[in-house]
Design a protein around this motif. Structure first.
Motif, mmCIF file in Angstrom:
data_model
loop_
_atom_site.group_PDB
_atom_site.id
_atom_site.type_symbol
_atom_site.label_atom_id
_atom_site.label_comp_id
_atom_site.label_asym_id
_atom_site.label_seq_id
_atom_site.Cartn_x
_atom_site.Cartn_y
_atom_site.Cartn_z
ATOM 1 N N SER A 20 0.838 -1.190 0.000
ATOM 2 C CA SER A 20 0.000 0.000 0.000
ATOM 3 C C SER A 20 0.877 1.245 0.000
ATOM 4 O O SER A 20 2.110 1.173 0.114
ATOM 5 N N SER A 21 0.244 2.393 -0.111
ATOM 6 C CA SER A 21 1.005 3.642 -0.175
ATOM 7 C C SER A 21 1.762 3.906 1.115
ATOM 8 O O SER A 21 2.940 4.288 1.095
ATOM 9 N N ILE A 22 1.124 3.691 2.276
ATOM 10 C CA ILE A 22 1.820 3.933 3.543
ATOM 11 C C ILE A 22 2.901 2.888 3.772
ATOM 12 O O ILE A 22 3.973 3.185 4.300
ATOM 13 N N ALA A 23 2.680 1.648 3.327
ATOM 14 C CA ALA A 23 3.710 0.624 3.451
ATOM 15 C C ALA A 23 4.898 0.939 2.561
ATOM 16 O O ALA A 23 6.057 0.749 2.955
ATOM 17 N N ASN A 24 4.634 1.429 1.352
ATOM 18 C CA ASN A 24 5.729 1.832 0.474
ATOM 19 C C ASN A 24 6.512 2.992 1.065
ATOM 20 O O ASN A 24 7.744 3.061 0.946
ATOM 21 N N SER A 25 5.803 3.923 1.706
ATOM 22 C CA SER A 25 6.492 5.037 2.353
ATOM 23 C C SER A 25 7.408 4.546 3.468
ATOM 24 O O SER A 25 8.552 5.001 3.594
ATOM 25 N N TYR A 82 2.605 -12.029 1.844
ATOM 26 C CA TYR A 82 3.879 -11.508 1.324
ATOM 27 C C TYR A 82 4.104 -10.059 1.751
ATOM 28 O O TYR A 82 5.201 -9.693 2.201
ATOM 29 N N ALA A 83 3.088 -9.213 1.600
ATOM 30 C CA ALA A 83 3.259 -7.793 1.908
ATOM 31 C C ALA A 83 3.605 -7.577 3.372
ATOM 32 O O ALA A 83 4.517 -6.801 3.705
ATOM 33 N N ARG A 84 2.912 -8.263 4.252
ATOM 34 C CA ARG A 84 3.157 -8.076 5.688
ATOM 35 C C ARG A 84 4.508 -8.639 6.097
ATOM 36 O O ARG A 84 5.227 -8.034 6.906
ATOM 37 N N GLU A 85 4.900 -9.790 5.542
ATOM 38 C CA GLU A 85 6.205 -10.367 5.865
ATOM 39 C C GLU A 85 7.337 -9.471 5.358
ATOM 40 O O GLU A 85 8.335 -9.269 6.061
ATOM 41 N N LEU A 86 7.183 -8.932 4.162
ATOM 42 C CA LEU A 86 8.203 -8.030 3.634
ATOM 43 C C LEU A 86 8.302 -6.766 4.477
ATOM 44 O O LEU A 86 9.406 -6.274 4.766
ATOM 45 N N CYS A 105 11.670 -5.469 6.585
ATOM 46 C CA CYS A 105 12.295 -4.153 6.415
ATOM 47 C C CYS A 105 12.305 -3.362 7.724
ATOM 48 O O CYS A 105 13.304 -2.716 8.075
ATOM 49 N N CYS A 106 11.197 -3.430 8.463
ATOM 50 C CA CYS A 106 11.114 -2.692 9.730
ATOM 51 C C CYS A 106 12.120 -3.200 10.744
ATOM 52 O O CYS A 106 12.805 -2.409 11.415
ATOM 53 N N HIS A 107 12.244 -4.523 10.852
ATOM 54 C CA HIS A 107 13.168 -5.075 11.853
ATOM 55 C C HIS A 107 14.611 -4.747 11.514
ATOM 56 O O HIS A 107 15.406 -4.416 12.403
ATOM 57 N N LYS A 108 14.968 -4.837 10.239
ATOM 58 C CA LYS A 108 16.342 -4.515 9.867
ATOM 59 C C LYS A 108 16.636 -3.031 10.086
ATOM 60 O O LYS A 108 17.713 -2.667 10.573
ATOM 61 N N ALA A 109 15.682 -2.175 9.748
ATOM 62 C CA ALA A 109 15.902 -0.742 9.934
ATOM 63 C C ALA A 109 15.991 -0.375 11.413
ATOM 64 O O ALA A 109 16.843 0.417 11.814
ATOM 65 N N TRP A 142 1.644 -1.837 9.100
ATOM 66 C CA TRP A 142 1.441 -3.270 9.359
ATOM 67 C C TRP A 142 -0.045 -3.613 9.313
ATOM 68 O O TRP A 142 -0.408 -4.713 8.878
ATOM 69 N N GLU A 143 -0.899 -2.717 9.751
ATOM 70 C CA GLU A 143 -2.334 -2.995 9.722
ATOM 71 C C GLU A 143 -2.900 -2.920 8.306
ATOM 72 O O GLU A 143 -3.912 -3.559 8.013
ATOM 73 N N HIS A 144 -2.266 -2.161 7.417
ATOM 74 C CA HIS A 144 -2.742 -2.032 6.032
ATOM 75 C C HIS A 144 -1.551 -2.174 5.087
ATOM 76 O O HIS A 144 -1.117 -1.197 4.469
ATOM 77 N N PRO A 145 -0.994 -3.382 4.973
ATOM 78 C CA PRO A 145 0.222 -3.533 4.163
ATOM 79 C C PRO A 145 -0.041 -3.722 2.673
ATOM 80 O O PRO A 145 0.818 -3.392 1.861
ATOM 81 N N CYS A 146 -1.208 -4.251 2.302
ATOM 82 C CA CYS A 146 -1.450 -4.616 0.918
ATOM 83 C C CYS A 146 -1.910 -3.414 0.108
ATOM 84 O O CYS A 146 -2.415 -2.421 0.649
ATOM 85 N N ALA A 147 -1.762 -3.529 -1.210
ATOM 86 C CA ALA A 147 -2.126 -2.430 -2.100
ATOM 87 C C ALA A 147 -3.625 -2.177 -2.085
ATOM 88 O O ALA A 147 -4.068 -1.035 -2.210
ATOM 89 N N GLU A 148 -4.435 -3.228 -1.882
ATOM 90 C CA GLU A 148 -5.878 -3.038 -1.879
ATOM 91 C C GLU A 148 -6.377 -2.367 -0.619
ATOM 92 O O GLU A 148 -7.560 -2.043 -0.512
ATOM 93 N N ASP A 149 -5.485 -2.143 0.370
ATOM 94 C CA ASP A 149 -5.886 -1.447 1.590
ATOM 95 C C ASP A 149 -5.790 0.070 1.456
ATOM 96 O O ASP A 149 -6.040 0.797 2.411
ATOM 97 N N GLY A 150 -5.426 0.587 0.278
ATOM 98 C CA GLY A 150 -5.234 2.022 0.128
ATOM 99 C C GLY A 150 -6.499 2.819 0.323
ATOM 100 O O GLY A 150 -6.509 3.873 0.944
ATOM 101 N N LEU A 151 -7.612 2.314 -0.224
ATOM 102 C CA LEU A 151 -8.877 3.036 -0.067
ATOM 103 C C LEU A 151 -9.300 3.095 1.385
ATOM 104 O O LEU A 151 -9.829 4.103 1.858
ATOM 105 N N LEU A 152 -9.064 2.007 2.109
ATOM 106 C CA LEU A 152 -9.459 1.975 3.525
ATOM 107 C C LEU A 152 -8.666 2.962 4.345
ATOM 108 O O LEU A 152 -9.201 3.680 5.182
ATOM 109 N N GLU A 153 -7.364 3.041 4.090
ATOM 110 C CA GLU A 153 -6.538 3.927 4.916
ATOM 111 C C GLU A 153 -6.779 5.390 4.594
ATOM 112 O O GLU A 153 -6.576 6.261 5.427
ATOM 113 N N ASN A 154 -7.251 5.707 3.331
ATOM 114 C CA ASN A 154 -7.540 7.098 3.010
ATOM 115 C C ASN A 154 -8.754 7.604 3.758
ATOM 116 O O ASN A 154 -8.834 8.771 4.130
ATOM 117 N N GLY A 155 -9.747 6.739 3.987
ATOM 118 C CA GLY A 155 -10.965 7.180 4.651
ATOM 119 C C GLY A 155 -11.065 6.828 6.095
ATOM 120 O O GLY A 155 -12.087 7.064 6.724
#
Length: 776
Positions: free
Chosen positions: A101-106, A140-144, A148-152, A179-192
């Motif tokens: 998702s957008s926030i996960a990519n950020s 996959y999205a949540r594991e990735l 990244c978070c643990h290494k950083a 982590w709560e919205h890692p997938c790309a399809e969660d973008g609409l949910l996180e915007n609203g």
């Protein structure tokens, strides 16, 4: 409260003037807008104040401010995210990972910037380390993201002052949001999400703002998103200073106890700031002259100091004497430095590391040894002749005493854990480090939110394991899957590392985290830093520990539910409890009355039939099956109730309440009960003293009679079969009130009472101890 509201309104006005996020309450028509320049530049602040005055209740007005700013924040969030991606925070000009998702990519972009790696390289590293995980698109999205978070976080926490970094605190919270919205399809949910939460405020029950909870009010005004328990438990334990895997659930409950089970950024930020202050305070104490005056051992760390300020005194009670002083808790002992005129500053050490049967409980103290105030902590061990009491005088609830009681017990429990598993060197230092971090987190929560320690679940690791059901299994799992990694040679990790295909995350070692913060618990610094650093970067197996915790928490929930029912059925008053007991034991009481009536031979036919039945059971040998029959009958009844009454609620037991009594009648009843108890004790003591006189031949003739009778009884027991003995006992007891034997029984009882009355009691002399206690 009025000042806080005015600040909120001023903040909203400034937000409008700087970002144009607020709209006027009544927007004039275009043709009616001001013509002059002065009117066009009229500030919006008077309209906000006017609207604030008119709105009833004020809570609705603040909710509207929150909804308007939340809508603008949601609109600007996507813009900022896209611009961040365009600018290339990770150091490359990539467009992000399409599965995220957008926030996960950020978040991943910022992690790659911290690690100085491109986002594609970080993704390739994850797929190389975990080749099976990228085959599962659902996780996959949540594991990735976790990878990244643990290494950083492992890289960024090398700085000793990372808790004071505001950007890092914001990044960690964004990790939980992602982590709560890692997938790309969660973008609409996180915007609203933010706008939805803000609009829902208006649907709540409206009431005065002055009666609202302060945290709830701040939630309404604040426009940040919130995170739940699962996201917090997956991200926060990656930094062992912030949270621990064993106590992370209770820490989340403590942080969200007034916000509906959702963690807000300002609460999380306040907790981290308080934790940073606590760490700096402890480091300051360790570097102060006070620490050097106590001559601490190597690796011994000061955890808390009390009594160094006059407004928070500590008194040590020994006997009837009490002395003020300074109380210090370390990882190994309690130290008390008393202040006495003419005696100097005497330091006394009370060891907590050795096995000397230490007991630490809350207790009452007062002047001259009188137990008046519930403000003290009692310490007792086998090395002391009498208990020691530490008094924490204060007004109101004993919060200081409860705090010291909790952290002292934690030190005692961690040393007990060390002795149980024979931990040495690094393992011992790791256990002490976990206890230190738990105590500092406990202090941070207490200082930041002013929560009484007794009002929240404990966030102390070893104390929690001691209280939890099956807590011993949690400690065993903690040792087998955590502490043994520290005892593994480096060559083992170099040749055959931990299984990377399992769904695990990095094991954060507390000793390594403390060493980064400047706390040294080991002498072999150069030798252990490399090993601890390597172990902290490896992947550890925590599956069995998580399973043990889950099972323990499940049992804990059931126990809490059962305790709630216990608290509901408790009744007050001696008469009420006796009435309840009689109602519960009613069947057994009725059976006892029936058997007693049969032994009185009030109905000879029924008594004779019952006697014949008992004799038949004894003679035929069925008496051996009496106890098993009782168990079988009980099991049959329980199973019948289980399968026949499945789904039915247990009927309420109705008990007839005894007549109410006024306080004077209750005092008289209590006095009468005490008098009866005293008479009973006197009678028992007289019996024991007469037996003492018989045993030591104070009355030679009586002693001889009793001795001959005892020999005859012993011969009878040896020569007679047990079944015949039982028949004789039943016949003797059951037929005493029989019409044919009743007169002889009364004569026999009379002779026994007369013989017992002739036996004198052994002499007794009460010697009072010396009441002049030693004054120290």
């Amino acid at each position: 409260m009025i000042i806080a509201i005015s600040r909120t309104v001023s903040k909203a006005w400034s937000l409008k003037s700087s970002h144009q996020l607020l709209t006027p309450v009544e927007d004039p028509a275009p043709q009616q807008r001001p013509q002059t320049k002065e009117k066009a530049s009229t500030p919006i602040k008077p309209r906000i104040v006017e609207t604030w005055v008119r709105e009833k209740p004020i809570r609705t007005f603040l909710a509207r401010l929150s909804s308007q700013s939340a809508a603008a924040f949601s609109a600007s969030a996507s813009t900022s995210t896209s611009s961040a991606a365009a600018d290339g925070e990770s150091g490359g000009a990539d467009g992000g990972i399409p599965q995220l998702s957008s926030i996960a990519n950020s978040v991943v972009s910022r992690c790659s910037g911290i690690l100085a790696l491109a986002t594609e390289n970080l993704q390739q590293s994850f797929e190389a380390d975990f080749p099976d995980n990228h085959k599962e698109p659902n996780t996959y999205a949540r594991e990735l993201l976790e990878y990244c978070c643990h290494k950083a976080l492992h890289a960024v926490t090398t700085r000793p002052d990372y808790l004071a970094d505001k950007n890092l605190r914001r990044l960690m919270f964004d990790m939980m949001l992602a982590w709560e919205h890692p997938c790309a399809e969660d973008g609409l949910l996180e915007n609203g999400l933010t706008l939805h939460n803000a609009v829902e405020i208006e649907d709540e029950d409206e009431g005065s703002i002055f009666y609202a909870n302060s945290t709830s009010l701040a939630v309404q005004v604040n426009d940040m998103k919130t995170v739940g328990l699962r996201a917090f438990t997956r991200i926060a334990p990656s930094c062992p200073i912030i949270a621990d895997l064993v106590t992370v659930h209770n820490l989340f409950d403590a942080l969200t106890c007034s916000s509906g089970g959702r963690l807000h950024y300002f609460i999380y930020d306040k907790y981290l700031k308080s934790l940073d202050r606590v760490f700096k305070s402890v480091k300051g104490i360790m570097q102060s002259p006070l620490a050097s005056s106590f001559h601490l051992n190597a690796g011994e760390c000061i955890l808390a100091v009390e009594g160094d300020r006059p407004i928070h005194p500590v008194l040590q009670h020994i006997g009837i004497s009490a002395w003020p002083g300074t109380l210090i808790l370390t990882t190994h002992a309690l130290y008390f430095q008393s202040i006495r005129v003419g005696y100097g500053d005497k330091i006394v050490k009370y060891d907590l590391a050795t096995d000397s049967n230490q007991v630490i409980n809350r207790d009452f103290t007062g002047p001259l040894g009188v137990r008046l105030f519930d403000k003290a902590m009692m310490y007792k061990s086998s090395t002391l002749t009498e208990p020691i009491y530490f008094d924490f005088p204060e007004l109101g609830e004993p919060s200081r005493r409860n705090y010291w009681l909790a952290i002292t017990r934690e030190v005692m429990q961690v040393n007990k854990f060390i002795r149980k598993f024979n931990l040495e060197d690094i393992q011992k230092a790791e256990a002490l480090s976990k206890a230190i971090l738990g105590i500092l987190r406990y202090s941070a929560v207490k200082e930041a939110f002013h929560v009484a320690p007794s009002h929240v679940k404990t966030t102390l690791t070893f104390s929690l394991a001691e209280k939890l059901p099956k807590g011993d299994m949690v400690l065993e799992a903690l040792y087998n899957n955590y502490f043994q990694l520290l005892d593994t040679p480096l060559s083992h990790f170099a040749t055959a590392a931990v299984n990377r295909t399992s769904k695990t995350h990095t094991v954060p070692f507390a000793l390594y985290a403390l060493s980064r913060m400047g706390f040294i618990l080991l002498n072999r610094k150069d030798e252990t830093e490399k090993e601890i650093s390597f172990c902290a970067a490896c992947v550890g197996v925590t599956k069995s520990l998580e399973a043990a915790l889950e099972e323990s928490f499940c049992y804990s929930e059931r126990i809490e539910a059962a305790r709630a029912t216990v608290d509901q059925v408790k009744v007050e008053g001696l008469d009420a409890n006796l009435a309840l007991m009689q109602e519960l034991l009613f069947p057994f009481i009725q059976v006892g009355k029936l058997i007693h009536s049969l032994t009185k031979w009030e109905d000879p036919v029924k008594s004779f039939l019952f006697l014949a039945f008992i004799l038949y059971i004894i003679k035929s040998g069925l008496v051996n099956y009496t106890v098993p029959s009782v168990f079988v009958l009980s099991a049959t009844v329980m199973l019948w109730q289980k399968y026949s009454g499945e789904g039915k609620l247990l009927e309420v037991l109705e008990v007839r309440a005894p007549p109410s009594k006024n306080p004077v009648e209750q005092i008289l009843i209590l006095q009468e009960a005490i008098s009866k108890l005293e008479e009973t004790l006197q009678a028992v003591n007289i019996v024991l003293l007469k037996f003492r006189a018989i045993l030591f031949a104070a009355v030679p003739k009586t002693t001889q009679t009793v001795a001959v009778s005892s020999l005859a009884a012993a011969a009878l027991v040896v020569l007679t079969p047990p079944r015949h003995l039982l028949l004789m006992v039943v016949l003797e007891v059951y037929t005493r009130e029989m019409p044919l034997r009743k007169q002889n029984t009364e004569k026999f009882r009379r002779r026994i009472r007369e013989w017992w009355a002739r036996i004198p009691a052994a002499p007794v002399q009460m010697v009072r101890p010396n009441e002049n206690k030693k004054k120290i």
